[in-house]
Design a protein around this motif. Structure first.
Motif, PDB file in Angstrom:
ATOM      1  N   ALA A  40      -3.845 -20.542  -0.273  1.00  0.00           N
ATOM      2  CA  ALA A  40      -4.979 -19.613  -0.325  1.00  0.00           C
ATOM      3  C   ALA A  40      -6.257 -20.268   0.195  1.00  0.00           C
ATOM      4  O   ALA A  40      -6.897 -19.748   1.102  1.00  0.00           O
ATOM      5  CB  ALA A  40      -5.188 -19.101  -1.739  1.00  0.00           C
ATOM      6  N   ALA A  41      -6.624 -21.405  -0.376  1.00  0.00           N
ATOM      7  CA  ALA A  41      -7.880 -22.046   0.010  1.00  0.00           C
ATOM      8  C   ALA A  41      -7.850 -23.513  -0.377  1.00  0.00           C
ATOM      9  O   ALA A  41      -7.136 -23.910  -1.292  1.00  0.00           O
ATOM     10  CB  ALA A  41      -9.063 -21.355  -0.665  1.00  0.00           C
ATOM     11  N   GLN A  99     -14.465 -26.373   3.723  1.00  0.00           N
ATOM     12  CA  GLN A  99     -13.548 -25.392   3.144  1.00  0.00           C
ATOM     13  C   GLN A  99     -12.587 -24.835   4.190  1.00  0.00           C
ATOM     14  O   GLN A  99     -12.941 -24.705   5.368  1.00  0.00           O
ATOM     15  CB  GLN A  99     -14.339 -24.236   2.537  1.00  0.00           C
ATOM     16  N   TYR A 131      -9.286 -21.680   4.581  1.00  0.00           N
ATOM     17  CA  TYR A 131      -8.715 -20.485   3.964  1.00  0.00           C
ATOM     18  C   TYR A 131      -7.450 -20.050   4.683  1.00  0.00           C
ATOM     19  O   TYR A 131      -7.322 -20.199   5.901  1.00  0.00           O
ATOM     20  CB  TYR A 131      -9.734 -19.348   3.989  1.00  0.00           C
ATOM     21  N   VAL A 174      -6.471 -14.317   3.052  1.00  0.00           N
ATOM     22  CA  VAL A 174      -7.586 -14.251   2.097  1.00  0.00           C
ATOM     23  C   VAL A 174      -8.939 -14.542   2.746  1.00  0.00           C
ATOM     24  O   VAL A 174      -9.982 -14.378   2.090  1.00  0.00           O
ATOM     25  CB  VAL A 174      -7.379 -15.224   0.917  1.00  0.00           C
ATOM     26  N   ARG A 175      -8.925 -14.974   3.992  1.00  0.00           N
ATOM     27  CA  ARG A 175     -10.190 -15.327   4.654  1.00  0.00           C
ATOM     28  C   ARG A 175     -11.134 -14.134   4.639  1.00  0.00           C
ATOM     29  O   ARG A 175     -10.729 -12.987   4.830  1.00  0.00           O
ATOM     30  CB  ARG A 175      -9.910 -15.777   6.088  1.00  0.00           C
ATOM     31  N   ASP A 176     -12.383 -14.385   4.405  1.00  0.00           N
ATOM     32  CA  ASP A 176     -13.463 -13.388   4.345  1.00  0.00           C
ATOM     33  C   ASP A 176     -13.483 -12.603   3.043  1.00  0.00           C
ATOM     34  O   ASP A 176     -14.376 -11.773   2.846  1.00  0.00           O
ATOM     35  CB  ASP A 176     -13.403 -12.415   5.530  1.00  0.00           C
ATOM     36  N   PHE A 201     -12.052 -14.369  -0.117  1.00  0.00           N
ATOM     37  CA  PHE A 201     -12.056 -15.395  -1.151  1.00  0.00           C
ATOM     38  C   PHE A 201     -13.010 -16.516  -0.762  1.00  0.00           C
ATOM     39  O   PHE A 201     -13.195 -16.817   0.432  1.00  0.00           O
ATOM     40  CB  PHE A 201     -10.656 -15.995  -1.323  1.00  0.00           C
ATOM     41  N   THR A 202     -13.597 -17.150  -1.778  1.00  0.00           N
ATOM     42  CA  THR A 202     -14.474 -18.302  -1.547  1.00  0.00           C
ATOM     43  C   THR A 202     -14.130 -19.405  -2.535  1.00  0.00           C
ATOM     44  O   THR A 202     -14.128 -19.161  -3.750  1.00  0.00           O
ATOM     45  CB  THR A 202     -15.949 -17.922  -1.693  1.00  0.00           C
ATOM     46  N   ILE A 203     -13.855 -20.589  -2.018  1.00  0.00           N
ATOM     47  CA  ILE A 203     -13.586 -21.745  -2.871  1.00  0.00           C
ATOM     48  C   ILE A 203     -14.866 -22.570  -2.981  1.00  0.00           C
ATOM     49  O   ILE A 203     -15.621 -22.706  -2.010  1.00  0.00           O
ATOM     50  CB  ILE A 203     -12.418 -22.597  -2.327  1.00  0.00           C
ATOM     51  N   LEU A 214     -12.468 -20.270  -7.582  1.00  0.00           N
ATOM     52  CA  LEU A 214     -12.026 -19.395  -6.504  1.00  0.00           C
ATOM     53  C   LEU A 214     -12.564 -18.000  -6.805  1.00  0.00           C
ATOM     54  O   LEU A 214     -12.086 -17.338  -7.730  1.00  0.00           O
ATOM     55  CB  LEU A 214     -10.499 -19.365  -6.393  1.00  0.00           C
ATOM     56  N   ASP A 224      -2.350  -9.238  -3.439  1.00  0.00           N
ATOM     57  CA  ASP A 224      -2.893 -10.483  -3.974  1.00  0.00           C
ATOM     58  C   ASP A 224      -2.277 -10.831  -5.322  1.00  0.00           C
ATOM     59  O   ASP A 224      -2.529 -11.917  -5.861  1.00  0.00           O
ATOM     60  CB  ASP A 224      -4.415 -10.396  -4.132  1.00  0.00           C
TER      61      ASP A 224
END
Length: 122
Positions: free
Chosen positions: A47-48, A56, A58, A62-64, A66-68, A79, A88
């Motif tokens: 995922a990330a 970071q 991705y 999940v890109r754009d 999710f944010t790790i 996350l 998901d």
């Protein structure tokens, strides 16, 4: 090294969740941290990831959305998951490894948390 995830749950499509991973036994400025997920009957999926330097990466799915992130002082890796979709749905795992390379391949991670369930359903 001990990794403990939290924050999973049931959320409707389009909703958000924030997962957290508390890390002990290693300093976050020395390791690459990552989130993987595994749905029933499927292989574990990247995922990330976040390097010790903070850079970071991705997975395509999940890109754009999710944010790790991480807080070295608090020893936590988060996350943030937005615009969640039914696909998901999975158990999400926090993982740690030394070195920045091969960050998307789960076989190179030595330390894992117990996982937290995320279910996206109406």
């Amino acid at each position: 090294v001990q990794l403990v995830e939290s924050g999973g749950g049931l959320v409707e499509p389009g909703g958000s969740l924030r997962l957290s991973c508390v890390v002990s036994g290693v300093a976050l400025n020395n390791v690459t941290m990552a989130w993987f997920r595994q749905a029933p009957g499927k292989e574990r999926e990247f995922a990330a990831a976040i390097w010790a330097s903070g850079f970071q990466f991705y997975g395509d799915s999940v890109r754009d959305r999710f944010t790790i992130s991480k807080n070295n002082a608090r020893r936590t890796v988060n996350l943030q998951m937005n615009t969640l979709k039914p696909e998901d749905t999975a158990v999400y795992y926090c993982a740690a490894k030394y070195g920045p390379d091969l960050y998307a391949q789960y076989i190179h991670y030595k330390d894992w948390g117990q996982g937290t369930q995320v279910t996206v359903s109406s």
